[in-house]
Write a protein that holds these residues in place. Structure first.
Motif, PDB file in Angstrom:
ATOM      1  N   THR A  14       0.726  -1.182   0.049  1.00  6.23           N
ATOM      2  CA  THR A  14       0.125  -0.160   0.079  1.00  6.23           C
ATOM      3  C   THR A  14       1.015   1.242   0.079  1.00  6.23           C
ATOM      4  O   THR A  14       0.560   2.260  -0.671  1.00  6.23           O
ATOM      5  N   PHE A  15       1.918   1.422   0.703  1.00  7.26           N
ATOM      6  CA  PHE A  15       2.918   2.200   0.617  1.00  7.26           C
ATOM      7  C   PHE A  15       3.585   2.656  -0.635  1.00  7.26           C
ATOM      8  O   PHE A  15       3.659   3.596  -0.820  1.00  7.26           O
ATOM      9  N   LEU A  16       3.824   1.363  -1.164  1.00  7.66           N
ATOM     10  CA  LEU A  16       4.496   1.422  -2.626  1.00  7.66           C
ATOM     11  C   LEU A  16       3.477   2.161  -3.544  1.00  7.66           C
ATOM     12  O   LEU A  16       3.866   2.977  -4.362  1.00  7.66           O
ATOM     13  N   SER A  17       2.257   1.953  -3.468  1.00  7.37           N
ATOM     14  CA  SER A  17       1.025   2.566  -4.314  1.00  7.37           C
ATOM     15  C   SER A  17       1.458   4.066  -4.455  1.00  7.37           C
ATOM     16  O   SER A  17       1.424   4.905  -5.286  1.00  7.37           O
TER      17      SER A  17
ATOM     18  N   TYR C 181      -0.006  -1.750  13.833  1.00  8.61           N
ATOM     19  CA  TYR C 181       0.232  -0.262  13.684  1.00  8.61           C
ATOM     20  C   TYR C 181       1.737  -0.074  13.856  1.00  8.61           C
ATOM     21  O   TYR C 181       2.242   0.723  13.185  1.00  8.61           O
ATOM     22  N   ILE C 182       2.214  -0.623  15.123  1.00  2.16           N
ATOM     23  CA  ILE C 182       3.673  -0.014  15.622  1.00  2.16           C
ATOM     24  C   ILE C 182       4.702  -0.654  14.441  1.00  2.16           C
ATOM     25  O   ILE C 182       5.535   0.114  14.001  1.00  2.16           O
ATOM     26  N   MET C 183       4.465  -1.922  14.257  1.00  2.00           N
ATOM     27  CA  MET C 183       5.189  -2.714  13.136  1.00  2.00           C
ATOM     28  C   MET C 183       5.305  -1.946  11.810  1.00  2.00           C
ATOM     29  O   MET C 183       6.715  -1.446  11.331  1.00  2.00           O
ATOM     30  N   ALA C 184       4.213  -1.554  11.445  1.00  2.00           N
ATOM     31  CA  ALA C 184       3.980  -0.854  10.103  1.00  2.00           C
ATOM     32  C   ALA C 184       4.626   0.630  10.168  1.00  2.00           C
ATOM     33  O   ALA C 184       5.662   1.028   9.523  1.00  2.00           O
ATOM     34  N   ALA C 185       4.405   1.260  11.215  1.00  2.00           N
ATOM     35  CA  ALA C 185       4.969   2.524  11.561  1.00  2.00           C
ATOM     36  C   ALA C 185       6.668   2.537  11.442  1.00  2.00           C
ATOM     37  O   ALA C 185       7.549   3.334  10.925  1.00  2.00           O
ATOM     38  N   PHE C 186       7.222   1.529  12.170  1.00  2.97           N
ATOM     39  CA  PHE C 186       8.815   1.385  12.225  1.00  2.97           C
ATOM     40  C   PHE C 186       9.369   0.960  10.747  1.00  2.97           C
ATOM     41  O   PHE C 186      10.334   1.026  10.493  1.00  2.97           O
ATOM     42  N   SER C 191      11.529   4.307   5.381  1.00  2.00           N
ATOM     43  CA  SER C 191      11.364   4.119   4.023  1.00  2.00           C
ATOM     44  C   SER C 191      11.090   5.848   3.445  1.00  2.00           C
ATOM     45  O   SER C 191      11.423   6.230   2.333  1.00  2.00           O
ATOM     46  N   LEU C 192      10.302   6.480   4.227  1.00  2.00           N
ATOM     47  CA  LEU C 192       9.992   7.691   3.776  1.00  2.00           C
ATOM     48  C   LEU C 192      11.029   8.743   3.828  1.00  2.00           C
ATOM     49  O   LEU C 192      11.310   9.525   3.092  1.00  2.00           O
ATOM     50  N   TYR C 193      11.644   8.706   5.106  1.00  2.00           N
ATOM     51  CA  TYR C 193      12.995   9.578   5.441  1.00  2.00           C
ATOM     52  C   TYR C 193      14.038   9.223   4.408  1.00  2.00           C
ATOM     53  O   TYR C 193      14.529  10.242   3.775  1.00  2.00           O
ATOM     54  N   PHE C 194      14.237   8.117   4.054  1.00  2.89           N
ATOM     55  CA  PHE C 194      15.330   7.586   3.109  1.00  2.89           C
ATOM     56  C   PHE C 194      14.990   8.157   1.665  1.00  2.89           C
ATOM     57  O   PHE C 194      15.870   8.795   1.090  1.00  2.89           O
ATOM     58  N   THR C 195      13.553   7.865   1.343  1.00  2.00           N
ATOM     59  CA  THR C 195      13.186   8.305   0.049  1.00  2.00           C
ATOM     60  C   THR C 195      13.468  10.020  -0.169  1.00  2.00           C
ATOM     61  O   THR C 195      13.963  10.561  -1.218  1.00  2.00           O
TER      62      THR C 195
END
Lengths: 214, 63, 488
Positions: A14-17, C181-186, C191-195
């Motif tokens: 979902t993130f990838l989308s 929720y927590i694992m997804a956030a981690f 991924s966000l910051y790196f990109t």
């Protein structure tokens, strides 16, 4: 571990989308502009920044001007930007291609600066305004940037040519002179270069400018 | 720079390949059953359902 | 049939689960404690910078002589410190503790997590120094210069390693929604910051493509990093405190996936009206409206779980903060969805209204939920009680009243600002003048909030230093419990 694996794949997909839609597509669609010739003068537009203007842009960034000033002119049907004289047409993506660092901004505590180089080309005005905004704009909540100026005792036989002509009540007094530092000159050069929607471009030819301004 | 973007894209695609299959697998193999038990999984013998687990010394019930 | 229900009357099972829980809390004492303690330091520093920035907006000559303290540096320093110094640090500590509890596995690697906390703090210190020095990256929400990033990324790698370890050691059976929720956030955050750091700072794409990536990052820092940790905490603490399972686990699963899918597409709503293709903006507007789905599911779930138990907010500080926070989540998200509608956006874009909204989410929701979580966690880590009920009351009421005042005054001022900006005859300086009283009121409100933070910090330090051990069990504050409600 097995169940978690599927949850993991799921939330990364979902993130990838969104990554494809909001990162990759903008890079493909908005990341490859090339200059085109100005129909009026034949010069390649938008112009690239000179090295002094780039220094000025770095001063703009270092001091966070973007947190109060935007650099995007919106269409007349949406906002009053054009009516306020902030540009003759809306800015489009191509206008920013040589900016290197986009400073479009999301706050208008102060006015939009996309075309400040057209609207306010006077160096003197900018030096006074940036030394202390109250001089030119009483009641403004923009901070003074006195630290980007140099103050020294005036030599009556050899006054500095570019000393600011500060009005009564501002500045260090008659015995001193205030001159812009190199960083301040660079910043003003950058501001004077901001003429983002001043050019006619393929997406907004001159014939359409009249209608956009309504 | 385009190399970087392409590489990241391939990595993320590879990392997520089969997710749709994984989803349909999970759905058809009863991974979403027994949700009530899932909700109760935060409790245990020592802090069971029905026992509040946060109290503060109160001499009286002031806020 | 729930096997745990049968064990309620089995003294051996009770003792075993008690020992397991004590072991988990003891193992978490140092690593979680150090993240939480650090976060409170950053909260105070962030609050000081906030007040300075707020004063500067109605008194621009305040502290203006020194370039390190010019508004354009103080403001991003404030934002980055509260985002990465307060919220992220507390979020890591709270996330690790909840994972450890739910995975029924004690945190193992104290050494690497201590190093991680030190690196995380270093990254924030270096980043803040960098912004004040003039090295800001110019990317909103990502202003820490590149030289701060390695500290943050290496630190976070250790946190992720420990988290994956906890997940792998969990007992077979259900994975609770908070763990999702927590694992997804981690995973989402790096991924966000790196990109974003890569494509905007290290090897920047051409300028017209930068704002979409910037706001994909910034909005997702809110929605895919702070929000899931806050929701994960609320989903664990509300049912745990009142002793009732969540109202509808099915709804919580729907909420998770709809959040994951729709939230990440929202970012372009910060750029409505700007020089971007219409499809890009519209996609975000649609996604912003679709956010009603996950937000309503969360609201229904929490409300119906709490129904009949709201009185418990009288005696449970955690519940009070968390419920306040969860309500602000609902309000902030509904407000955000409305702000994405183009006609309303025409008034609110570029104004102080947006700032008030940002604080409703990052403060009203995330900060208040984290306060509540810390009130629950720390006694269980230290086997001590909070020393002063009075300080907790000061904390809650100063922050709640201060924040409500902040939100109302700044939103009102922002709307007036927006309306006048759309009147072409209104000179700009007149618009500035009309916002002044609201900006001053914001400083007053913010000062009240800071008072609450000071009370909290004093409470925390007092608790650490004091040698007073609890007389009851570590998980209860007092043996004198008001009669617990029977299970309904």
């Amino acid at each position: 571990m097995s169940k978690f694996r599927y949850i993991f794949i799921g939330f990364m997909l979902t993130f990838l989308s969104s990554w494809v839609g909001l990162v990759l597509m903008p890079v493909w669609g908005l990341g490859n502009f090339e200059q085109t010739p100005d129909p009026a003068t034949g010069e390649m537009i938008p112009p690239k920044l000179s090295s002094l203007e780039k220094e000025g842009r770095d001063v703009y960034i270092a001091n966070g001007c973007v947190y109060c000033h935007s650099q995007q002119v919106h269409p007349a049907r949406v906002r009053t930007d054009i009516a306020r004289g902030w540009g003759v047409r809306r800015t489009v993506a191509r206008d920013y291609m040589n900016q290197e660092v986009a400073q479009m901004g999301t706050m208008r505590t102060g006015p939009d600066l996309s075309n400040i180089g057209v609207r306010n080309p006077s160096e003197t005005w900018h030096y006074l305004h940036l030394y202390n905004p109250q001089i030119t704009s009483k009641g403004s909540n923009m901070p003074p940037f006195t630290f980007l100026f140099e103050t020294k005792k005036k030599d009556p036989e050899n006054p500095a040519k570019d000393a600011l002509n500060l009005p009564e009540g501002f500045g260090p007094g008659a015995d001193y002179e205030v001159t812009p530092s190199h960083e301040m000159r660079a910043l003003v050069a950058y501001l004077q270069s901001l003429k983002l929607s001043a050019y006619e471009i393929p997406e907004a030819p001159a014939a359409r400018i009249e209608s956009l301004a309504e | 720079m385009f190399v970087a973007v392409t590489v990241i894209l391939i990595v993320m695609l590879l990392g997520s390949v089969g997710a749709l299959f994984a989803f349909s697998w999970a759905a058809t193999h009863q991974q979403f059953e027994n949700l009530e038990a899932a909700a109760e999984s935060i409790f245990d013998a020592d802090e069971p359902i029905g026992k509040p687990t946060d109290n503060f010394i109160t001499d009286s019930h002031e806020s | 049939m729930n096997p745990e229900k049968d064990q309620q009357h089995d003294p051996e099972a009770i003792e075993k689960s008690r020992q397991q829980r004590l072991e988990i809390d003891l193992a978490a004492r140092w690593p979680v404690g150090i993240f939480i303690g650090s976060s409170i330091f950053w909260l105070l520093l962030g609050s000081a910078l906030a007040i300075a920035a707020s004063i500067k907006l109605h008194d621009p000559a305040f502290l203006a002589e020194n370039p390190w303290l010019t508004f354009g540096r103080v403001r991003p320093a404030h934002l980055n410190i509260v985002a990465y110094g307060w919220l992220s640090t507390a979020g890591i500590g709270i996330g690790l503790w909840i994972l450890s509890r739910l995975c029924r596995a004690p945190i193992r690697d104290n050494r690497s997590l201590t190093l991680a906390a030190a690196l995380w703090n270093m990254g924030n210190a270096v980043g803040t120094w960098g912004i004040l020095r003039g090295d800001s990256t110019a990317v909103e929400w990502l202003e820490y210069p590149t030289y701060a990033a390695p500290f943050l990324l290496v630190s976070f790698a250790f946190v992720m390693l420990e988290s994956v370890g906890l997940i792998r050691r969990r007992p077979p059976g259900h994975i609770y929604i908070s763990q999702w929720y927590i694992m997804a956030a981690f995973f989402w955050f790096p991924s966000l910051y790196f990109t974003a750091h890569g494509l905007l700072v290290l090897a920047p794409v051409q300028a017209p493509a930068q704002p979409p990536i910037n706001w994909w990052f910034a909005h997702n820092a809110l929605g895919l990093w702070f929000t899931p940790i806050g929701l994960g905490a609320a989903y664990y603490l509300i049912p745990k405190i009142i002793g009732r399972p969540i109202h509808s686990y099915y709804l919580s699963v729907i909420g998770f996936w709809s959040l994951a899918f729709f939230y990440a597409w929202n970012g372009m709503h910060h750029l409505i009206g700007g020089p971007f293709p219409a499809w890009l903006i519209t996609a975000s507007v649609v996604a912003s409206i679709m956010m009603f789905i996950p937000v309503i599911t969360v609201a229904i779930n929490h409300h119906f779980t709490m129904v009949g138990h709201f009185k418990k907010t009288i005696y449970s500080p955690t519940l009070r903060f968390v419920v306040f926070g969860a309500m602000c989540y609902t309000l902030a998200s509904f407000q955000g969805s409305t702000m994405a509608i183009r006609s309303l956006n025409g008034i609110t874009h570029f104004t102080h209204y947006t700032i008030a909204h940002a604080h409703l989410g990052a403060y009203g929701f995330a900060t208040m939920v984290f306060f509540g979580s810390i009130y629950y966690i720390m006694p269980r880590l230290l086997e001590r009680e909070w020393p002063s009920r009075f300080l907790i009351r000061i904390h809650f009421w100063s922050c709640a009243i201060g924040f409500i005042a902040y939100f109302i005054f700044l939103s009102w001022g922002g709307i007036l600002q927006g309306i006048e900006m759309n009147q072409k005859e209104t000179p700009f300086l007149e618009i500035v003048a009309l916002t002044m009283p609201y900006l001053k009121l914001r400083t007053v409100a913010g000062s009240l909030m800071t008072l609450g933070h000071l009370a909290f910090a004093v409470s925390f330090c007092w608790m650490i230093i004091s040698h007073r051990a609890s007389t009851g069990e570590p998980t209860l504050f007092s043996k004198r419990i008001p009669n617990p409600d029977p299970i309904s």
